[in-house]
Design a protein around this motif. Structure first.
Motif, PDB file in Angstrom:
ATOM      1  N   GLN A 181       5.332 -26.301  -9.265  1.00 34.90           N
ATOM      2  CA  GLN A 181       5.609 -25.596  -8.018  1.00 34.90           C
ATOM      3  C   GLN A 181       4.293 -25.102  -7.425  1.00 34.90           C
ATOM      4  N   ALA A 182       4.202 -25.172  -6.132  1.00 36.94           N
ATOM      5  CA  ALA A 182       2.940 -24.887  -5.451  1.00 36.94           C
ATOM      6  C   ALA A 182       2.373 -23.523  -5.828  1.00 36.94           C
ATOM      7  N   ILE A 183       3.264 -22.555  -6.061  1.00 34.23           N
ATOM      8  CA  ILE A 183       2.816 -21.194  -6.352  1.00 34.23           C
ATOM      9  C   ILE A 183       2.017 -21.135  -7.660  1.00 34.23           C
ATOM     10  N   VAL A 184       2.280 -22.096  -8.573  1.00 38.25           N
ATOM     11  CA  VAL A 184       1.534 -22.149  -9.829  1.00 38.25           C
ATOM     12  C   VAL A 184       0.419 -23.186  -9.757  1.00 38.25           C
ATOM     13  N   SER A 185       0.742 -24.355  -9.249  1.00 37.34           N
ATOM     14  CA  SER A 185      -0.239 -25.446  -9.265  1.00 37.34           C
ATOM     15  C   SER A 185      -1.470 -25.136  -8.424  1.00 37.34           C
ATOM     16  N   ASP A 186      -1.305 -24.325  -7.378  1.00 39.14           N
ATOM     17  CA  ASP A 186      -2.466 -23.985  -6.558  1.00 39.14           C
ATOM     18  C   ASP A 186      -3.448 -23.083  -7.299  1.00 39.14           C
ATOM     19  N   SER A 187      -2.905 -22.194  -8.146  1.00 40.82           N
ATOM     20  CA  SER A 187      -3.765 -21.239  -8.849  1.00 40.82           C
ATOM     21  C   SER A 187      -4.160 -21.700 -10.248  1.00 40.82           C
ATOM     22  N   ASN A 188      -3.298 -22.508 -10.905  1.00 44.06           N
ATOM     23  CA  ASN A 188      -3.578 -22.941 -12.271  1.00 44.06           C
ATOM     24  C   ASN A 188      -3.103 -24.388 -12.466  1.00 44.06           C
ATOM     25  N   PRO A 189      -3.781 -25.362 -11.876  1.00 42.71           N
ATOM     26  CA  PRO A 189      -3.339 -26.750 -11.989  1.00 42.71           C
ATOM     27  C   PRO A 189      -3.398 -27.291 -13.414  1.00 42.71           C
TER      28      PRO A 189
END
Length: 656
Positions: free
Chosen positions: A244-252
């Motif tokens: 989900q973008a909310i996680v992948s943007d900060s911790n890919p």
């Protein structure tokens, strides 16, 4: 059928055969009478009690299995009796395309196309040999019904109905059991969607990352305990959140870590397509040593999956990429050396068969070898559909091809299962290695990329011609097509490890390329199996463009051979040999077989070494009598196999 003295024969009494026929016909009659009738309400308490009692009795081994039938013969006991010949296609639509329905909307003997039904398991699972069943409630809990999965009832060694509480049935089939009880019936595993815990949508990045990490930890624990299906489930849930973008943007890297772990689990589960997808998704691509080490793992897993699929050039590229990142890694060097050996086999057909035979055992019956098929091609064969043809001149005795089995089930393995199948299409009862069809379905569900080549093989049932093998919900496998394909294309690799093989524990397998070889009673090739690889050698010179044939059945008795070919492979042989025997007429054929049996008995009990003149004269008389049953014009240029044994004896006993 053959007499019970034949150790390789299992047969039914006429009473058992009639019971199977009448049970199937009675079920079909009742289904026809109730076609379209509305579902009647079922008492929840009584249904739950029935399932609980049946499950307890089945676990204790005290309940009779209604599918089992008594057989006779050496080592025979009871085996499943299964109806075939009433096929229907699997649902090819994804869940998002289907309209919801209630249990009360069910109609008897209806497939409810375009609909889906959510059900919750409400009782223990009754596990039988050929099916499992349980009691389920509708989504709103207002109604109860029986749900059964037939034959293809497990996944990765776990009963599907026991693997979850909530299911979605795609295009539910409502019918009757053999005992006349209403049931929701699942034949195609892809028609039943298992509802695992869904990943929540998060607005808070920290909470989402914490949830994904929790699923990753749970997956790690399940992997440590070797609960591979649970590990896969937890990694899948964690991956959905981590992406989900909310996680992948900060911790890919979190999604990459979970994908890398799931790639390893998929490798252990044999889900090779997904191994490669996960491995690619896990690549970091940075230049620091830690990232290189992680990417090295990913390439190793992708290469291992490609190697197991026989895609050696693809595997080579993955291991070369691994070696670039970690040049000192010994595993990559070992794998690249193995790949070079496989590529040589593919190109030249050069195998070390002595080494291969030495490495085989009951515990290790599978060969590490590549396919050599470049001498052959698949083309249309006049009157036979498709066949295998030579792409170059091949000398007598030369290796035509070598192919590793796509799927082989050995008689000593737990997966082996045989059944009596009653086919309503021709009303024949056959002995069928359904363990092979189960293994094929499992392999194809795990590897959708391999479905199409198998489905291209000949089978009596061709499905709905849509040829949709995967959608948003996963792989789609038509189990009825698989059964018919297996029945017409399967081979037995024979007893290779000293065990006494019978019809009930026979080893069977599917070789996709070899399946295109047509039959002739006057073949130009012979097959041999070493472990799970099939070798085909030329028995006489074959020219470029010639069709390649081997004998499916080498029985000398014309009538028995034709019956076997028709029953097992579904055709009447009209080769030159069969045409000559047919023209001879039955009295001549019977006389020839009696003489051949007498000659074989003579050879068995009379050593050729030191044979007396009286014995030689008797052998000469037998050989002459057999030869006189052949019409000289009709049998010109045809092999006269009935006298081969006595003629060989005479050559050794009286070489002049």
């Amino acid at each position: 059928m053959a007499t019970p003295q034949n150790s390789n024969t299992i047969y039914l009494t006429e009473q058992e055969a009639e019971r199977i026929r009448s049970t199937v016909k009675e079920r079909i009659r009742k289904c026809s009478e109730q076609n379209g009738n509305a579902k009647e309400p079922r008492d929840k308490t009584a249904a739950h009690q029935q399932a609980t009692g049946a499950a307890l009795m089945a676990d204790m081994g005290g309940a009779p299995d209604p599918d089992m039938t008594q057989t006779q013969g050496k080592g025979a006991n009871t085996i499943p009796a299964i109806e075939v010949g009433q096929p229907y296609p699997p649902c090819t639509a994804s869940l998002s395309e289907l309209e919801s329905m209630e249990m009360a909307d069910l109609r008897m003997e209806t497939h409810h196309r375009g609909r889906k039904l959510v059900v919750k398991r409400e009782s223990p699972v009754v596990t039988l040999v050929a099916r499992s069943w349980t009691v389920v409630q509708g989504e709103n809990g207002s109604d109860t019904e029986r749900l059964e999965i037939c034959l293809y009832k497990s996944r990765h060694g776990e009963d599907i109905l026991e693997s979850a509480k909530l299911f979605i049935i795609k295009e539910p089939y409502f019918t009757l059991t053999d005992q006349g009880e209403p049931t929701l019936r699942i034949d195609h595993p892809s028609d039943l969607v298992i509802c695992h815990e869904e990943a929540n949508k998060y607005d808070d990045a920290a909470a989402a990352e914490k949830a994904a990490t929790r699923y990753k930890t749970q997956g790690n624990m399940a992997l440590k305990q070797q609960d591979l299906p649970l590990a896969h489930e937890k990694y899948t849930a964690g991956l959905a959140i981590a992406r989900q973008a909310i996680v992948s943007d900060s911790n890919p890297d979190l999604a990459r870590d979970i994908a890398r772990n799931r790639a390893y689990v998929n490798l252990l589960l044999g889900q090779l397509d997904e191994v490669k997808t996960d491995a690619r998704a896990s690549l970091v691509g940075r230049d620091d040593q830690k990232s290189k080490d992680l990417d090295s793992k990913a390439y190793y897993r992708a290469g291992s999956a490609a190697y197991q699929q026989g895609r050696y050039q693809e595997a080579k590229r993955s291991f070369q990429d691994q070696q670039k990142l970690t040049p000192e890694d010994k595993d990559a060097k070992i794998q690249l050396k193995r790949i070079e050996a496989r590529l040589r086999e593919e190109d030249t057909g050069s195998y070390d068969f002595t080494k291969i035979r030495t490495g085989l055992s009951r515990a290790r019956p599978y060969v590490d070898a590549a396919d050599f098929i470049k001498n052959t091609e698949i083309k249309s064969s006049s009157g036979k559909g498709r066949g295998l043809f030579a792409t170059r001149d091949i000398a007598a005795g030369e290796l035509i091809m070598c192919e590793k089995g796509f799927c082989v089930v050995w008689g000593h393995e737990e997966e082996a299962l045989t059944a009596m199948t009653y086919d309503v299409r021709d009303e024949r009862i056959r002995f069928s290695p359904v363990g092979l069809s189960k293994a094929l379905v499992q392999k194809l569900l795990s590897n959708p990329s391999q479905i199409e080549p198998v489905m291209h093989l000949y089978g009596d049932y061709t499905g709905d011609n849509k040829n949709i093998f995967i959608n948003d919900d996963g792989a789609i496998v038509d189990v009825f097509r698989i059964h018919d394909i297996m029945s017409r294309n399967g081979y037995g690799p024979g007893s290779q490890f000293g065990e006494e093989e019978s019809a009930q524990n026979a080893s069977t397998g599917l070789w996709i390329h070899a399946a295109y070889i047509n039959h002739s009673c006057v073949p130009n090739a012979r097959k041999e199996c070493i472990g799970d690889i099939m070798l085909l050698h030329a028995t006489r010179p074959i020219k470029t463009g010639d069709e390649i044939f081997h004998a499916y059945d080498e029985t000398l008795d014309y009538d028995a051979r034709q019956k076997a070919l028709l029953t097992t492979w579904g055709f009447e042989c009209k080769c030159g040999l069969c045409a000559a025997e047919k023209a001879d007429g039955k009295p001549v054929r019977d006389s020839r077989m009696e003489l051949a049996d007498e000659a074989d008995a003579f050879v068995d009990k009379t050593p050729w070494a030191g044979a007396k003149r009286l014995g030689i004269r008797k052998a000469q008389r037998l050989a002459k009598a057999i030869d006189e049953t052949y019409d000289q014009e009709r049998w010109k240029d045809l092999p006269r196999k009935h006298g081969e044994g006595i003629r060989a004896w005479l050559l050794k006993a009286s070489p002049r």
